[in-house]
Design an enzyme around this catalytic site. Structure first.
Site, PDB file in Angstrom:
ATOM      1  N   PRO A 115      15.036  -3.345 -40.268  1.00 30.24           N
ATOM      2  CA  PRO A 115      15.362  -4.749 -39.570  1.00 30.24           C
ATOM      3  C   PRO A 115      14.714  -4.613 -38.084  1.00 30.24           C
ATOM      4  O   PRO A 115      14.531  -5.646 -37.278  1.00 30.24           O
ATOM      5  CB  PRO A 115      16.919  -4.901 -39.450  1.00 30.24           C
ATOM      6  CG  PRO A 115      17.294  -3.995 -40.663  1.00 30.24           C
ATOM      7  CD  PRO A 115      16.456  -2.872 -40.786  1.00 30.24           C
ATOM      8  N   GLU A 173      20.211  -3.649 -36.334  1.00 29.74           N
ATOM      9  CA  GLU A 173      19.175  -2.944 -35.716  1.00 29.74           C
ATOM     10  C   GLU A 173      18.171  -3.534 -34.787  1.00 29.74           C
ATOM     11  O   GLU A 173      17.794  -2.870 -33.822  1.00 29.74           O
ATOM     12  CB  GLU A 173      18.453  -2.279 -36.844  1.00 29.74           C
ATOM     13  CG  GLU A 173      19.117  -0.776 -37.666  1.00 29.74           C
ATOM     14  CD  GLU A 173      20.459  -1.619 -38.470  1.00 29.74           C
ATOM     15  OE1 GLU A 173      21.230  -0.899 -38.884  1.00 29.74           O
ATOM     16  OE2 GLU A 173      20.080  -2.969 -38.778  1.00 29.74           O
ATOM     17  N   HIS A 182      20.124   7.227 -47.619  1.00 33.83           N
ATOM     18  CA  HIS A 182      20.533   8.271 -46.600  1.00 33.83           C
ATOM     19  C   HIS A 182      19.641   9.308 -46.773  1.00 33.83           C
ATOM     20  O   HIS A 182      20.075  10.208 -46.324  1.00 33.83           O
ATOM     21  CB  HIS A 182      21.754   8.523 -46.795  1.00 33.83           C
ATOM     22  CG  HIS A 182      22.892   7.350 -46.656  1.00 33.83           C
ATOM     23  ND1 HIS A 182      23.258   6.634 -47.532  1.00 33.83           N
ATOM     24  CD2 HIS A 182      23.501   7.088 -45.596  1.00 33.83           C
ATOM     25  CE1 HIS A 182      24.160   5.611 -47.322  1.00 33.83           C
ATOM     26  NE2 HIS A 182      24.365   5.981 -45.915  1.00 33.83           N
ATOM     27  N   ASP A 191      16.801   5.211 -42.616  1.00 36.83           N
ATOM     28  CA  ASP A 191      16.928   4.183 -43.945  1.00 36.83           C
ATOM     29  C   ASP A 191      17.092   2.722 -43.433  1.00 36.83           C
ATOM     30  O   ASP A 191      16.762   1.794 -44.340  1.00 36.83           O
ATOM     31  CB  ASP A 191      17.953   4.534 -44.946  1.00 36.83           C
ATOM     32  CG  ASP A 191      17.875   6.115 -45.217  1.00 36.83           C
ATOM     33  OD1 ASP A 191      18.100   6.834 -44.266  1.00 36.83           O
ATOM     34  OD2 ASP A 191      17.402   6.508 -46.418  1.00 36.83           O
ATOM     35  N   GLU A 250      25.207   1.925 -33.108  1.00 37.94           N
ATOM     36  CA  GLU A 250      26.338   1.701 -34.066  1.00 37.94           C
ATOM     37  C   GLU A 250      27.250   3.096 -34.051  1.00 37.94           C
ATOM     38  O   GLU A 250      26.509   4.037 -34.268  1.00 37.94           O
ATOM     39  CB  GLU A 250      25.800   1.277 -35.478  1.00 37.94           C
ATOM     40  CG  GLU A 250      25.271   0.219 -35.573  1.00 37.94           C
ATOM     41  CD  GLU A 250      24.494   0.164 -36.736  1.00 37.94           C
ATOM     42  OE1 GLU A 250      24.467   0.882 -37.647  1.00 37.94           O
ATOM     43  OE2 GLU A 250      23.417  -0.716 -36.831  1.00 37.94           O
ATOM     44  N   GLN A 283      21.460   4.349 -36.807  1.00 40.16           N
ATOM     45  CA  GLN A 283      22.409   5.295 -37.366  1.00 40.16           C
ATOM     46  C   GLN A 283      21.725   6.149 -38.368  1.00 40.16           C
ATOM     47  O   GLN A 283      21.951   7.206 -38.696  1.00 40.16           O
ATOM     48  CB  GLN A 283      23.516   4.448 -37.691  1.00 40.16           C
ATOM     49  CG  GLN A 283      24.655   5.470 -38.443  1.00 40.16           C
ATOM     50  CD  GLN A 283      26.017   4.574 -38.755  1.00 40.16           C
ATOM     51  OE1 GLN A 283      26.065   4.163 -39.601  1.00 40.16           O
ATOM     52  NE2 GLN A 283      26.716   4.217 -37.571  1.00 40.16           N
TER      53      GLN A 283
END
Length: 728
Positions: free
Chosen positions: A487, A458, A528, A483, A415, A480
């Site tokens: 998935p 993901e 994050h 966290d 991403e 990315q």
């Protein structure tokens, strides 16, 4: 007429469905009935307790044979699911090989007794190892198609290299190959189905999605799984697709649909979906009893649609075979299945000592010095000036750039990793290159075919990487934020890390998954700031790397890219641009072996084992302990978490006789617990005090800096533990 009695699939491609001869129809029936005969023989073995599991293709034979005869075994690529017996039989898997799976024989060519029966695999036939997970393999098919397209566009990529993973990957590609992925209608509820459809449509990939719709996902009927009860209506607006909805109990109609689908894909027009309505004549498996949830009338109605009975009636009705000839054929095929079972029962069973073989590559060991040695380029330039110190983000970017120049098989995606998906924008904008800018400039240098953005999904990122990897490419993908890795967990744990072991070494999926991780960001908050590396070190088959400084990040990433195992490469976000750990660019061949810890501060009083962002915090605490308490702390930076350097820890503990294990993740059930337990177990005689652990509170990282500071380990936390343990 003369009838061939052989389990080998028909030679040569089948003609168009409207040009089939009588012999072709007999061949179709032979394959369908042989599949049923093998099913029934396996059921007998299971009831005799000579095997341990059975799941059948009964009722699906017509659709599957039609698919196989429309495609090219060993040329096209196949991603079946566990009910696809007739499909793989028609592609060339023999009844004997199926029976070897059923008994779990050592000579089972699919897995060597490691997987349940009907979990297909054949390198020669391009049947990629099947798992029990539903729909996951569709993303592998997508990645496989992308890799095939890349090799066809750039054939020079197939060249081997002797000093990395490429030495062990023979590349096989054609310009018009087709991928077939098969699932039941219940699996269309899985996210991986939609993610695979999405990418296949966007990229016009030559993937055929086969939906084998028997109306039930175990006991759950189709209308519960699928809104409106028909998946074809839901997917009809996907662009670039060829769609067909067919009577899956009719092998000729099925053959025609798959021939049209294959022609669409080979012409480069896009993917296809063939939705075949078939029946499940037996229970889901022998562990299930469909009488518990299906009425007698419904079961009888399905039995009237039995494709075997329908095809038998057609052969007799059209005068192709007499009833006696069909009985003779069926008797011979039943004998073939019985003989295969008897032979398989005599096959040797696997030896327990081989259970750990193929967890990791046996050809390329990333821990050996010959594979990766720390070779620095000269520290001074020709003008006598030292090169500038660069941060971790810079040296990760430099490594990616070096390796892409060296190895044309590398693709980078995730991403936001591209500079700009709309290339025309690059004439006036700088480009993004990742949310942390670590892939900045790579698309501009290497092109959009090698560096590109993925959908925000993901599982899609990692599942496609499996397909790329098994074709011999090296995907270096980015999640990315740690966290949001969850998935993709299914693809990492059940597919990528398991591919080599479950196929007994036949299939491998080496890839690098780069993931920013950790807190200490001020404002990162819950989503994050997460850690959780111990969950991934618990996965056999997956290497886990966690550098603490720029030089280590550069060298370890190079090793990760060149090795032949899947690697989770964790990059602490706080360290990307820290002053701590900066270093000069070390050169394009600088590499660090896995499993080699580094003593970043020698000491005689106490050992502190740590990694990642706690390394600079431990150094700060150790310096204070020396100044204020005259305690000399030895700090061991693990650098890689799987494998880890047990010898380095043992030597240090033997010297200091006291040890603290520190990590950023929550204290309970964290990575340090395993290290502490092993030290207490195996180095007990070396210890003068209990093993101490340092970690975060057993809660979440909050947005407010006061709360974050209260949660995560700090230098003063480490200092207190050092003083307490030294004075114990």
């Amino acid at each position: 007429m003369e009838v061939a009695i052989s389990s080998a699939r028909a030679s040569g491609p089948f003609p168009a469905a409207d040009a089939l001869t009588a012999q072709h129809l007999v061949e179709i029936y032979r394959l369908m009935f042989l599949s049923r005969a093998v099913d029934d023989r396996e059921i007998n073995l299971k009831r005799q307790q000579k095997t341990f599991f059975q799941i059948s293709a009964a009722g699906h034979e017509a659709l599957q044979v039609g698919a196989a005869l429309a495609l090219r075994s060993g040329y096209d690529w196949f991603f079946p699911y566990y009910r696809d017996r007739a499909l793989v039989l028609s592609l060339g898997v023999t009844p004997y090989e199926m029976m070897l799976q059923a008994v779990g024989a050592a000579t089972d060519p699919a897995s060597g007794g490691r997987q349940m029966p009907t979990h297909w695999s054949s390198r020669a036939l391009h049947i990629v190892s099947t798992s029990s997970s539903t729909a996951t393999q569709l993303l592998h098919a997508v990645g496989c198609a992308e890799a095939g397209r890349a090799f066809s566009a750039r054939p020079e990529m197939a060249a081997k290299a002797e000093d990395d993973y490429r030495a062990f990957h023979d590349v096989d590609f054609h310009g018009d190959e087709v991928m077939l992925g098969c699932i039941g209608e219940g699996s269309t509820s899985q996210g991986e189905f939609w993610e695979a459809m999405n990418t296949a449509s966007n990229q016009k990939l030559p993937v055929i999605f086969c939906i084998e719709d028997n109306g039930y996902a175990i006991s759950v009927p189709v209308e519960v799984n699928t809104p409106g009860g028909n998946i074809s209506r839901l997917v009809a607006n996907f662009p670039h697709f060829y769609f067909a909805e067919v009577d899956g109990n009719d092998p000729v109609a099925s053959l025609h649909a798959f021939q049209q689908a294959a022609a669409h894909c080979r012409a480069g027009l896009g993917p296809a979906l063939v939705h075949g309505h078939c029946v499940r004549l037996y229970s889901h498996s022998l562990s299930d009893d469909d009488k518990l949830y299906r009425s007698a009338a419904e079961r009888e109605s399905d039995a009237m649609c039995d494709p075997i009975a329908r095809m038998r009636a057609r052969l007799i009705g059209e005068g192709i075979l007499t009833a006696v000839e069909i009985e003779d054929l069926e008797r011979a095929l039943e004998h073939e299945a019985a003989e295969a079972a008897e032979r398989a029962l005599e096959a040797p069973l696997p030896e327990a000592k081989g259970i750990t073989v193929h967890v990791y590559s046996k050809d390329l060991d990333p821990t050996r010095a010959a594979f990766a040695t720390e070779r620095l380029e000269p520290a001074e330039k020709a003008n006598g000036q030292k090169p500038p110190a660069r941060n971790m983000a810079d040296l990760i970017n430099a490594c990616l750039r070096d390796e892409m120049r060296r190895d044309p098989r590398i693709v980078i995606y995730g991403e936001d990793v591209a500079d700009a998906s709309r290339e025309e924008a690059l004439a006036e904008v700088k480009g993004k290159g990742g949310v942390f800018k670590l892939t900045s400039g790579l698309q501009t240098e290497f092109g959009s075919e090698r560096v590109f953005n993925s959908p925000l999904a993901e599982a899609n990122i990692v599942g496609r990487a499996v397909g790329y990897g098994l074709r011999g490419m090296k995907p270096v993908v980015e999640i990315q934020f740690f966290d949001y890795i969850w998935p993709a967990m299914h693809q990492i744990r059940n597919e990528m890390a398991l591919m080599r072991w479950r196929s007994n070494g036949a299939w491998v999926a080496p890839a690098v998954i780069r993931v920013p991780i950790g807190g200490y960001l001020t404002g990162g908050a819950i989503y994050h700031s997460q850690s959780g590396e111990s969950i991934f070190t618990h996965i056999p088959g997956l290497r886990v790397v966690f550098p603490s400084n720029a030089l280590d990040a550069n060298g370890l990433l190079r090793t990760a890219i060149r090795c032949d195992d899947p690697v989770l490469f964790l990059e602490h976000k706080r360290l990307y641009r820290e002053t701590y750990g900066r270093a000069a660019y070390p050169g394009s061949e600088f590499a660090i072996p896995f499993g080699k810890a580094k003593v970043v501060r020698p000491g005689a009083d106490l050992t502190l084992v740590t990694y990642g962002a706690l390394v600079p915090r431990a150094l700060q605490a150790a310096q204070q302990a020396q100044r204020e308490h005259a305690i000399e702390v030895e700090i061991v930076d693990l650098r890689t978490l799987n494998p880890y350097d047990w010898d380095a820890m043992g030597k240090s503990v033997a010297k200091t006789n006291r040890v603290i294990v520190a990590h950023e993740d929550m204290i309970s059930w964290g990575y340090g617990a395993e290290i502490a337990a092993r030290i207490a177990d195996e180095l007990f005689d070396e210890l003068d005090a209990p093993v101490r652990r340092i970690g975060s509170l057993d809660t979440f990282v909050a947005y407010q800096p006061i709360l974050e500071d209260a949660t995560l380990p700090k230098p003063e936390t480490i200092l207190k533990a050092i003083v307490d343990l030294k004075t114990y």
